[in-house]
Design a protein around this motif. Sequence first.
Motif: not given
Length: 286
Positions: A240, A244, A247, A267
């Motif tokens: 998730n 990322k 994103e 993250h």
Amino acid sequence: MPELPEVETVRRGLNQLVAGATIKSVDVFWNRMITPPFSSERFQNELVGEQIHTIERRGKYLIFLLDHWAMVSHLRMEGKFTVTKTGEPYEKHTHVVFHLSDNRDLRYLDVRKFGRFSLMPIDKKENYGPIQKLGPEPTTSQFSLENFQEKLSRTQRAIKAVILDQHIVAGVGNIYADESLFRAQINPMKPANQLNKGETARLREAIITVIANAVEAGGTTIRTYKNTLGEAGKFQVALNVYGKTNEDCPRCGTPIEKTKVAQRGTHYCPKCQGSIARYEKKGPAG
């Protein structure tokens, strides 16, 4: 670094491939991989004629149970095992080779040469120091909420730093720490002793679920990881937040951000998990 799901997947593959095999001889090409008090020469000699009965795992350690010895292996950053026919050319970075009596080799490869092997008498395998110091496995039966709460209450370290600590819970590394904190909606920089009971319970459950799902998927392949059967993990499709950056958050659509906690790239979603600014000013980041 291979984390618990990757090491567990390697363990399962090794049991499929070499459990029951007998070691005919051993070659060590990088002596520092063998930990004292055993010399490389003694390590090689002691394993001749030993049968591999099964391979267990504790945290990120693999434990080969032999006739007289428990051989403990840690893959560190990029270690991996392969099984090939004896006589095939060695791949680059092959450092330890177990020649089996059925004309196969169990080979250990490691680009960085950080992996280590240790021997313990089979009846004293529980006395291996690094394993004795590990926290509980991240399972419902072993990872006690009460014990977790008590440990968190005693430290002001950032919660991500705490769950990366193998003395608190075994096997959680950078990828699964980020994913667990996102699932629990907890900021990675929040001081551990500031988590309330509800947050602690959510985080424990998130760690257990994320690790179990990753094991089922065969681990996560980000760069070079493949299991002993030569297969890549599949959990990366379910990530998730890890990797990322910029994103959209799958929960709220806010761009994922990246920071550093406990010297590790981290993250998180600044909306679902909150801004790190308050913790940068008020508390330690690990």
